[in-house]
Design an enzyme around this catalytic site. Structure first.
Site, PDB file in Angstrom:
ATOM      1  N   SER A 156      -3.687  -0.453  14.700  1.00  0.00           N
ATOM      2  CA  SER A 156      -4.494   0.756  14.890  1.00  0.00           C
ATOM      3  C   SER A 156      -4.980   0.833  16.334  1.00  0.00           C
ATOM      4  O   SER A 156      -5.074  -0.194  17.027  1.00  0.00           O
ATOM      5  CB  SER A 156      -5.711   0.668  13.960  1.00  0.00           C
ATOM      6  OG  SER A 156      -6.678   1.625  14.298  1.00  0.00           O
ATOM      7  N   ILE A 168       0.100   6.611   4.662  1.00  0.00           N
ATOM      8  CA  ILE A 168       1.237   6.294   5.527  1.00  0.00           C
ATOM      9  C   ILE A 168       2.313   5.492   4.781  1.00  0.00           C
ATOM     10  O   ILE A 168       3.510   5.728   4.956  1.00  0.00           O
ATOM     11  CB  ILE A 168       0.710   5.539   6.770  1.00  0.00           C
ATOM     12  CG1 ILE A 168      -0.068   6.538   7.636  1.00  0.00           C
ATOM     13  CG2 ILE A 168       1.829   4.900   7.564  1.00  0.00           C
ATOM     14  CD1 ILE A 168      -1.161   5.923   8.449  1.00  0.00           C
ATOM     15  N   GLY A 169       1.879   4.583   3.913  1.00  0.00           N
ATOM     16  CA  GLY A 169       2.839   3.789   3.136  1.00  0.00           C
ATOM     17  C   GLY A 169       3.647   4.673   2.204  1.00  0.00           C
ATOM     18  O   GLY A 169       4.870   4.522   2.082  1.00  0.00           O
ATOM     19  N   TYR A 214     -13.371  -4.425  11.152  1.00  0.00           N
ATOM     20  CA  TYR A 214     -12.120  -3.659  10.994  1.00  0.00           C
ATOM     21  C   TYR A 214     -11.310  -3.727  12.299  1.00  0.00           C
ATOM     22  O   TYR A 214     -10.104  -3.984  12.282  1.00  0.00           O
ATOM     23  CB  TYR A 214     -12.405  -2.198  10.631  1.00  0.00           C
ATOM     24  CG  TYR A 214     -11.142  -1.359  10.547  1.00  0.00           C
ATOM     25  CD1 TYR A 214     -10.241  -1.524   9.493  1.00  0.00           C
ATOM     26  CD2 TYR A 214     -10.833  -0.414  11.533  1.00  0.00           C
ATOM     27  CE1 TYR A 214      -9.071  -0.770   9.418  1.00  0.00           C
ATOM     28  CE2 TYR A 214      -9.662   0.347  11.463  1.00  0.00           C
ATOM     29  CZ  TYR A 214      -8.788   0.165  10.403  1.00  0.00           C
ATOM     30  OH  TYR A 214      -7.622   0.908  10.331  1.00  0.00           O
ATOM     31  N   GLY A 252       0.827  -1.214   0.000  1.00  0.00           N
ATOM     32  CA  GLY A 252       0.000   0.000   0.000  1.00  0.00           C
ATOM     33  C   GLY A 252       0.855   1.255   0.000  1.00  0.00           C
ATOM     34  O   GLY A 252       0.488   2.252   0.628  1.00  0.00           O
ATOM     35  N   ALA A 253       1.964   1.229  -0.740  1.00  0.00           N
ATOM     36  CA  ALA A 253       2.920   2.350  -0.690  1.00  0.00           C
ATOM     37  C   ALA A 253       2.551   3.488  -1.632  1.00  0.00           C
ATOM     38  O   ALA A 253       3.298   4.454  -1.734  1.00  0.00           O
ATOM     39  CB  ALA A 253       4.322   1.840  -1.012  1.00  0.00           C
TER      40      ALA A 253
HETATM   41  N1  LIG Z   1      -4.996   6.883   8.710  1.00  0.00           N
HETATM   42  C1  LIG Z   1      -5.205   6.564   9.965  1.00  0.00           C
HETATM   43  O1  LIG Z   1      -5.578   7.392  10.821  1.00  0.00           O
HETATM   44  C2  LIG Z   1      -4.978   5.159  10.413  1.00  0.00           C
HETATM   45  C3  LIG Z   1      -5.235   4.864  11.758  1.00  0.00           C
HETATM   46  C4  LIG Z   1      -4.981   3.574  12.203  1.00  0.00           C
HETATM   47  C5  LIG Z   1      -4.465   2.621  11.337  1.00  0.00           C
HETATM   48  N2  LIG Z   1      -4.252   2.928  10.033  1.00  0.00           N
HETATM   49  C6  LIG Z   1      -3.707   1.876   9.170  1.00  0.00           C
HETATM   50  O2  LIG Z   1      -2.686   2.429   8.359  1.00  0.00           O
HETATM   51  C7  LIG Z   1      -2.526   1.618   7.198  1.00  0.00           C
HETATM   52  C8  LIG Z   1      -2.354   2.510   5.978  1.00  0.00           C
HETATM   53  O3  LIG Z   1      -3.577   3.181   5.726  1.00  0.00           O
HETATM   54  P1  LIG Z   1      -3.659   4.735   5.354  1.00  0.00           P
HETATM   55  O4  LIG Z   1      -4.262   5.416   6.522  1.00  0.00           O
HETATM   56  O5  LIG Z   1      -2.375   5.196   4.795  1.00  0.00           O
HETATM   57  O6  LIG Z   1      -4.811   4.681   4.240  1.00  0.00           O
HETATM   58  P2  LIG Z   1      -4.793   4.868   2.646  1.00  0.00           P
HETATM   59  O7  LIG Z   1      -4.230   6.188   2.291  1.00  0.00           O
HETATM   60  O8  LIG Z   1      -6.175   4.547   2.226  1.00  0.00           O
HETATM   61  O9  LIG Z   1      -3.792   3.727   2.164  1.00  0.00           O
HETATM   62  C9  LIG Z   1      -4.184   2.385   2.165  1.00  0.00           C
HETATM   63  C10 LIG Z   1      -3.342   1.637   1.166  1.00  0.00           C
HETATM   64  O10 LIG Z   1      -3.732   0.247   1.186  1.00  0.00           O
HETATM   65  C11 LIG Z   1      -3.894  -0.162  -0.165  1.00  0.00           C
HETATM   66  N3  LIG Z   1      -4.785  -1.321  -0.301  1.00  0.00           N
HETATM   67  C12 LIG Z   1      -6.089  -1.417   0.002  1.00  0.00           C
HETATM   68  N4  LIG Z   1      -6.548  -2.636  -0.333  1.00  0.00           N
HETATM   69  C13 LIG Z   1      -5.513  -3.312  -0.866  1.00  0.00           C
HETATM   70  C14 LIG Z   1      -5.352  -4.601  -1.422  1.00  0.00           C
HETATM   71  N5  LIG Z   1      -6.378  -5.455  -1.526  1.00  0.00           N
HETATM   72  N6  LIG Z   1      -4.136  -4.981  -1.861  1.00  0.00           N
HETATM   73  C15 LIG Z   1      -3.088  -4.135  -1.789  1.00  0.00           C
HETATM   74  N7  LIG Z   1      -3.179  -2.890  -1.300  1.00  0.00           N
HETATM   75  C16 LIG Z   1      -4.382  -2.480  -0.849  1.00  0.00           C
HETATM   76  C17 LIG Z   1      -4.477   1.066  -0.857  1.00  0.00           C
HETATM   77  O11 LIG Z   1      -4.386   0.936  -2.268  1.00  0.00           O
HETATM   78  P3  LIG Z   1      -5.356   1.796  -3.232  1.00  0.00           P
HETATM   79  O12 LIG Z   1      -4.875   3.214  -3.178  1.00  0.00           O
HETATM   80  O13 LIG Z   1      -5.190   1.144  -4.552  1.00  0.00           O
HETATM   81  O14 LIG Z   1      -6.730   1.645  -2.674  1.00  0.00           O
HETATM   82  C18 LIG Z   1      -3.548   2.127  -0.281  1.00  0.00           C
HETATM   83  O15 LIG Z   1      -2.324   2.128  -0.956  1.00  0.00           O
HETATM   84  C19 LIG Z   1      -3.759   0.697   7.151  1.00  0.00           C
HETATM   85  O16 LIG Z   1      -3.383  -0.588   7.570  1.00  0.00           O
HETATM   86  C20 LIG Z   1      -4.710   1.319   8.166  1.00  0.00           C
HETATM   87  O17 LIG Z   1      -5.544   0.356   8.776  1.00  0.00           O
HETATM   88  C21 LIG Z   1      -4.489   4.184   9.554  1.00  0.00           C
END
Ligand SMILES: NC(=O)c1ccc[n+]([C@@H]2O[C@H](COP(=O)([O-])OP(=O)(O)OC[C@H]3O[C@@H](n4cnc5c(N)ncnc54)[C@H](OP(=O)(O)O)[C@@H]3O)[C@@H](O)[C@H]2O)c1
Length: 307
Positions: free
Chosen positions: A145, A25-26, A175, A20-21
């Site tokens: 999380s 966050i990635g 979730y 998910g880079a």
């Molecule tokens: N943001 C927060 O406040 C928060 C809080 C707690 C935990 N987290 C955790 O942080 C991590 C990163 O999330 P983020 O907040 O950076 O959200 P984000 O911007 O939505 O990034 C999520 C990433 O995961 C990818 N993804 C989703 N489904 C996938 C699949 N089937 N195969 C491969 N990649 C997939 C997405 O790809 P696409 O762009 O193609 O959809 C995107 O690159 C997650 O595990 C989330 O649970 C985030």
């Protein structure tokens, strides 16, 4: 000593895989590492988005894109094969990608979409990349999380409850359980790797609450696409930045962070702040629950986990 990402210093000659880079966050984790001279493999489900991210982060050490759909175990196997063929070392695998909420959907293998993406696909990827991680003495960093506190997995959880929760589906609760699974898995991997004398470290992190696409995507996936732009605006103003959310992951990659650690911010009920070493939540601590998850994960994947 207070943590500062500058402690990571140069990463030239080191290889990282981040799921998910292309977003959130990635992406910020990849940007930092590439800027330090590392080679980062952006493991993404949409190659065009991955290439756009790669162009955006530039960097001396370079990066590459590998197609990975964590919700499809065949795609996980193919991605791991490609990575193993192209790299002879792997300093860290960052299990970062995730989805939150949305309707009840089953994957190609008939598994509930959130558990498949957030936990099972990552467990399969860790297993397939284990030989590389082992020979490098690498790290597995798993992004959990705050929501993990509310996870519902127990030592009695059944296979159906894990992967086919069915008609009374509660996307928010699932979730939370996927993020509990991330924490339990990271802890159990740490214990088992230690017992087996493996040089691989396993660290869990949480990013507080950060401005990424996660919340807008939750609305779109839940059929409320029109609210997504408003959500983006609110998260930008109210939440810490995605770059701040990446700091726990970066700290987890530093050699001073021990295997078994849990890293995240402490401010405002752990919603924001600098990355600190935290106590593991009660929901992620019980070895009996972790052992049950391990057993169910092996059953679903149809193969033993790495250690
Ligand atoms: N943001 C927060 O406040 C928060 C809080 C707690 C935990 N987290 C955790 O942080 C991590 C990163 O999330 P983020 O907040 O950076 O959200 P984000 O911007 O939505 O990034 C999520 C990433 O995961 C990818 N993804 C989703 N489904 C996938 C699949 N089937 N195969 C491969 N990649 C997939 C997405 O790809 P696409 O762009 O193609 O959809 C995107 O690159 C997650 O595990 C989330 O649970 C985030």
């Amino acid at each position: 000593m207070t943590w500062d990402a500058r402690q990571l210093a140069q990463q030239t000659g080191r290889t990282f895989v981040i799921t998910g880079a292309n977003s959130g966050i990635g992406l910020e984790t990849a940007r930092d590492l590439v800027g330090r001279g590392a080679h980062v493999v952006l493991a993404v489900r949409d190659v065009a988005k991955g290439e756009a991210a790669r162009a955006a982060i530039g960097g001396r050490g370079g990066s590459s894109v590998v197609e990975l759909d964590l919700a499809d175990l065949d795609s996980v196997a193919t991605a791991a094969k490609t990575i193993s063929a192209e790299h002879d070392s792997l300093h860290a695998l960052v299990c970062n990608a995730g989805v939150m909420g949305g309707p009840y959907l089953l994957t190609a293998q008939g598994l509930e979409r959130q558990m498949a993406t957030n936990h099972l696909g990552h467990a399969a990827l860790v297993t397939a990349l284990w030989p590389l991680l082992h020979s490098t003495g690498g790290r597995v960093v798993t992004v959990s999380s705050i929501a993990a506190r509310g996870g519902r997995l127990t030592a009695q959880t059944t296979r159906d409850e894990l992967v086919e929760p069915g008609s009374s589906y509660d996307g928010k609760a699932v979730y939370a359980s996927t993020k509990q699974a991330n924490l339990l898995f990271a802890q159990e991997l740490h214990r088992r790797a230690g017992k087996a004398g493996s040089p691989v470290s396993s660290i869990a992190v949480h990013p507080g609450v950060s401005d990424t696409n996660l919340f807008a995507r939750q609305l779109s996936d839940g059929g409320r696409r029109l609210l997504a732009p408003l959500s983006r605006l609110v998260t930008k103003v109210a939440l810490q930045s995605a770059s701040a959310g990446a700091q726990p992951t970066l700290r987890a990659l530093h050699h001073s962070t021990p295997s078994g650690a849990f890293v995240g911010p402490k401010g405002l009920n752990q919603m924001r702040g600098r990355p600190e070493l935290l106590d593991v939540y009660a929901s992620g601590k019980d070895p009996a629950v972790a052992a049950r998850l391990w057993e169910l994960t092996e059953d679903v994947l149809g193969a033993p986990l790495p250690v």
